[in-house]
Scaffold this motif. Structure first.
Motif, PDB file in Angstrom:
ATOM      1  N   ILE A  34       0.845  -1.204   0.000  1.00 16.99           N
ATOM      2  CA  ILE A  34       0.000   0.000   0.000  1.00 16.99           C
ATOM      3  C   ILE A  34       0.879   1.252   0.000  1.00 16.99           C
ATOM      4  N   VAL A  35       1.924   1.225   0.819  1.00 18.90           N
ATOM      5  CA  VAL A  35       2.864   2.352   0.866  1.00 18.90           C
ATOM      6  C   VAL A  35       3.469   2.596  -0.508  1.00 18.90           C
ATOM      7  N   ASN A  36       3.881   1.523  -1.162  1.00 16.70           N
ATOM      8  CA  ASN A  36       4.508   1.661  -2.479  1.00 16.70           C
ATOM      9  C   ASN A  36       3.525   2.215  -3.511  1.00 16.70           C
ATOM     10  N   ARG A  37       2.270   1.757  -3.444  1.00 12.53           N
ATOM     11  CA  ARG A  37       1.306   2.273  -4.403  1.00 12.53           C
ATOM     12  C   ARG A  37       1.015   3.748  -4.128  1.00 12.53           C
ATOM     13  N   ALA A  38       0.917   4.117  -2.865  1.00 18.40           N
ATOM     14  CA  ALA A  38       0.713   5.526  -2.529  1.00 18.40           C
ATOM     15  C   ALA A  38       1.855   6.370  -3.087  1.00 18.40           C
ATOM     16  N   ASP A  39       3.065   5.861  -2.968  1.00 18.82           N
ATOM     17  CA  ASP A  39       4.243   6.589  -3.450  1.00 18.82           C
ATOM     18  C   ASP A  39       4.169   6.832  -4.959  1.00 18.82           C
ATOM     19  N   VAL A  40       3.881   5.772  -5.732  1.00 19.90           N
ATOM     20  CA  VAL A  40       3.858   5.964  -7.192  1.00 19.90           C
ATOM     21  C   VAL A  40       2.651   6.787  -7.626  1.00 19.90           C
ATOM     22  N   ARG A  41       1.580   6.752  -6.855  1.00 17.42           N
ATOM     23  CA  ARG A  41       0.435   7.606  -7.178  1.00 17.42           C
ATOM     24  C   ARG A  41       0.792   9.073  -6.951  1.00 17.42           C
ATOM     25  N   ILE A  42       1.536   9.353  -5.899  1.00 22.57           N
ATOM     26  CA  ILE A  42       2.000  10.732  -5.673  1.00 22.57           C
ATOM     27  C   ILE A  42       2.925  11.157  -6.804  1.00 22.57           C
ATOM     28  N   LEU A  43       3.811  10.273  -7.192  1.00 21.52           N
ATOM     29  CA  LEU A  43       4.742  10.584  -8.280  1.00 21.52           C
ATOM     30  C   LEU A  43       4.026  10.871  -9.596  1.00 21.52           C
ATOM     31  N   GLN A  44       2.836  10.293  -9.745  1.00 24.54           N
ATOM     32  CA  GLN A  44       2.041  10.529 -10.955  1.00 24.54           C
ATOM     33  C   GLN A  44       1.083  11.708 -10.811  1.00 24.54           C
ATOM     34  N   GLY A  45       1.094  12.340  -9.630  1.00 27.49           N
ATOM     35  CA  GLY A  45       0.200  13.467  -9.400  1.00 27.49           C
ATOM     36  C   GLY A  45      -1.244  13.060  -9.168  1.00 27.49           C
ATOM     37  N   MET A  46      -1.465  11.817  -8.716  1.00 31.08           N
ATOM     38  CA  MET A  46      -2.823  11.294  -8.497  1.00 31.08           C
ATOM     39  C   MET A  46      -3.230  11.588  -7.046  1.00 31.08           C
ATOM     40  N   LYS A  47      -3.644  12.811  -6.798  1.00 32.37           N
ATOM     41  CA  LYS A  47      -3.886  13.277  -5.436  1.00 32.37           C
ATOM     42  C   LYS A  47      -4.987  12.480  -4.734  1.00 32.37           C
ATOM     43  N   GLU A  73      -6.321   9.561  -5.419  1.00 34.06           N
ATOM     44  CA  GLU A  73      -5.992   8.144  -5.263  1.00 34.06           C
ATOM     45  C   GLU A  73      -4.926   7.930  -4.187  1.00 34.06           C
ATOM     46  N   ALA A  74      -3.947   8.838  -4.137  1.00 28.96           N
ATOM     47  CA  ALA A  74      -2.906   8.743  -3.119  1.00 28.96           C
ATOM     48  C   ALA A  74      -3.498   8.925  -1.725  1.00 28.96           C
ATOM     49  N   LEU A  75      -4.398   9.907  -1.582  1.00 29.05           N
ATOM     50  CA  LEU A  75      -5.050  10.114  -0.287  1.00 29.05           C
ATOM     51  C   LEU A  75      -5.858   8.892   0.131  1.00 29.05           C
ATOM     52  N   SER A  76      -6.464   8.236  -0.832  1.00 28.42           N
ATOM     53  CA  SER A  76      -7.217   7.017  -0.536  1.00 28.42           C
ATOM     54  C   SER A  76      -6.310   5.946   0.053  1.00 28.42           C
ATOM     55  N   ASP A  77      -5.105   5.812  -0.511  1.00 27.77           N
ATOM     56  CA  ASP A  77      -4.157   4.828   0.016  1.00 27.77           C
ATOM     57  C   ASP A  77      -3.691   5.207   1.418  1.00 27.77           C
ATOM     58  N   LEU A  78      -3.466   6.488   1.650  1.00 25.61           N
ATOM     59  CA  LEU A  78      -3.019   6.920   2.973  1.00 25.61           C
ATOM     60  C   LEU A  78      -4.098   6.687   4.025  1.00 25.61           C
ATOM     61  N   LYS A  79      -5.343   6.913   3.650  1.00 23.77           N
ATOM     62  CA  LYS A  79      -6.453   6.627   4.570  1.00 23.77           C
ATOM     63  C   LYS A  79      -6.548   5.127   4.846  1.00 23.77           C
ATOM     64  N   LEU A  80      -6.307   4.331   3.817  1.00 27.79           N
ATOM     65  CA  LEU A  80      -6.323   2.870   3.992  1.00 27.79           C
ATOM     66  C   LEU A  80      -5.231   2.437   4.965  1.00 27.79           C
ATOM     67  N   LEU A  81      -4.076   3.059   4.873  1.00 24.83           N
ATOM     68  CA  LEU A  81      -2.989   2.738   5.801  1.00 24.83           C
ATOM     69  C   LEU A  81      -3.374   3.075   7.241  1.00 24.83           C
ATOM     70  N   ARG A 135       3.770  15.586   0.720  1.00 26.85           N
ATOM     71  CA  ARG A 135       3.985  15.430  -0.717  1.00 26.85           C
ATOM     72  C   ARG A 135       2.673  15.571  -1.479  1.00 26.85           C
ATOM     73  N   VAL A 136       1.613  15.019  -0.912  1.00 23.92           N
ATOM     74  CA  VAL A 136       0.302  15.109  -1.554  1.00 23.92           C
ATOM     75  C   VAL A 136      -0.141  16.566  -1.656  1.00 23.92           C
ATOM     76  N   LYS A 137       0.119  17.361  -0.624  1.00 19.28           N
ATOM     77  CA  LYS A 137      -0.271  18.770  -0.626  1.00 19.28           C
ATOM     78  C   LYS A 137       0.365  19.551  -1.758  1.00 19.28           C
ATOM     79  N   LYS A 138       1.502  19.088  -2.219  1.00 19.05           N
ATOM     80  CA  LYS A 138       2.219  19.792  -3.277  1.00 19.05           C
ATOM     81  C   LYS A 138       1.682  19.463  -4.671  1.00 19.05           C
ATOM     82  N   ILE A 139       0.762  18.484  -4.750  1.00 20.98           N
ATOM     83  CA  ILE A 139       0.195  18.129  -6.058  1.00 20.98           C
ATOM     84  C   ILE A 139      -0.814  19.207  -6.460  1.00 20.98           C
ATOM     85  N   ARG A 140      -0.693  19.725  -7.634  1.00 18.97           N
ATOM     86  CA  ARG A 140      -1.574  20.785  -8.107  1.00 18.97           C
ATOM     87  C   ARG A 140      -2.682  20.212  -8.999  1.00 18.97           C
ATOM     88  N   ASN A 141      -3.800  19.989  -8.411  1.00 21.21           N
ATOM     89  CA  ASN A 141      -5.011  19.608  -9.155  1.00 21.21           C
ATOM     90  C   ASN A 141      -6.209  19.611  -8.222  1.00 21.21           C
TER      91      ASN A 141
END
Length: 217
Positions: free
Chosen positions: A172-185, A187-195, A211-217
């Motif tokens: 889950i951590v790894n998926r959250a990381d790559v979602r952040i890297l892709q700017g998927m705010k 989806e990344a927050l969903s993974d963090l809540k799951l954690l 890191r999520v806060k820095k995503i612009r969308n």
């Protein structure tokens, strides 16, 4: 066949005590393969790579077909950046036990470190075809893809790994990381809540949330 060897800081003293006991026993039974394997395992947990290698060398000088010693010496050689020697051990092990999954995985990961990217990915693809229900293989391929900045492919593989092993936090951590890297705010927050639902404290995820806060969308 082969267990995963890991160490944590709080266990260091206990490991040192076990190592002392193993050394004392070896002074009485220097030719005991089981004792030497145990001592080497403790050396690995303590990241004493050279000491571990010495134990495996001792065993393999006398019993060159010892599967456990071959596997872990390859692992230790990798840690010592002795990639050519690690490759020889993995390849010899696979000649003794053709198709062994963990040895093939070790060789695939070695190929990745050795920048043999095509060989590494080809091996991972074959392994997953052979073992389609093994979560750690998808996660390992995901790690390779993340390292090569193939983030969408890595996200897919981490998702499959999570489906196969839903209790594994690392996936889950790894998926959250790559979602952040892709700017998927979202989806990344969903993974963090799951954690957090799985018991990870919010403060432990602070860097991810920043890191999520820095995503612009």
């Amino acid at each position: 066949m082969f267990g995963v060897l890991t160490a944590s800081a709080q266990d260091t003293q206990h490991l040192r005590e076990q190592l002392k006991t193993a050394n004392e026993l070896l002074s009485y039974f220097p030719d005991s393969v089981d004792l030497r394997l145990r001592k080497a395992a403790l050396n690995i947990e303590l990241k004493e790579w050279e000491y571990a290698k010495n134990e495996y060398d001792y065993i393999l000088d006398r019993y060159p077909d010892n599967i456990s010693a071959l596997f872990y010496r390859a692992y230790v050689n990798e840690k010592l950046f002795r990639y050519a020697f690690a490759r020889l051990d993995y390849e010899y092990l696979l000649s003794l036990v053709p198709g062994n999954m963990e040895a093939q995985l070790g060789l695939a990961l070695l190929n990745q470190k050795d920048k043999r990217y095509t060989e590494a990915m080809d091996m991972m693809n074959r392994l997953i075809e052979e073992h389609p229900k093994t979560a750690m293989l998808y996660a390992a391929r995901g790690n390779m893809e993340r390292e090569r900045e193939m983030y969408s492919l890595a996200e897919y593989d981490y998702t499959i790994a999570m489906e196969l092993a839903p209790k594994n936090i690392d996936y889950i951590v790894n998926r959250a990381d790559v979602r952040i890297l892709q700017g998927m705010k979202k989806e990344a927050l969903s993974d963090l809540k799951l954690l957090e639902q799985k018991g990870i404290n919010h403060s432990a995820l602070k860097d991810f949330y920043n890191r999520v806060k820095k995503i612009r969308n």
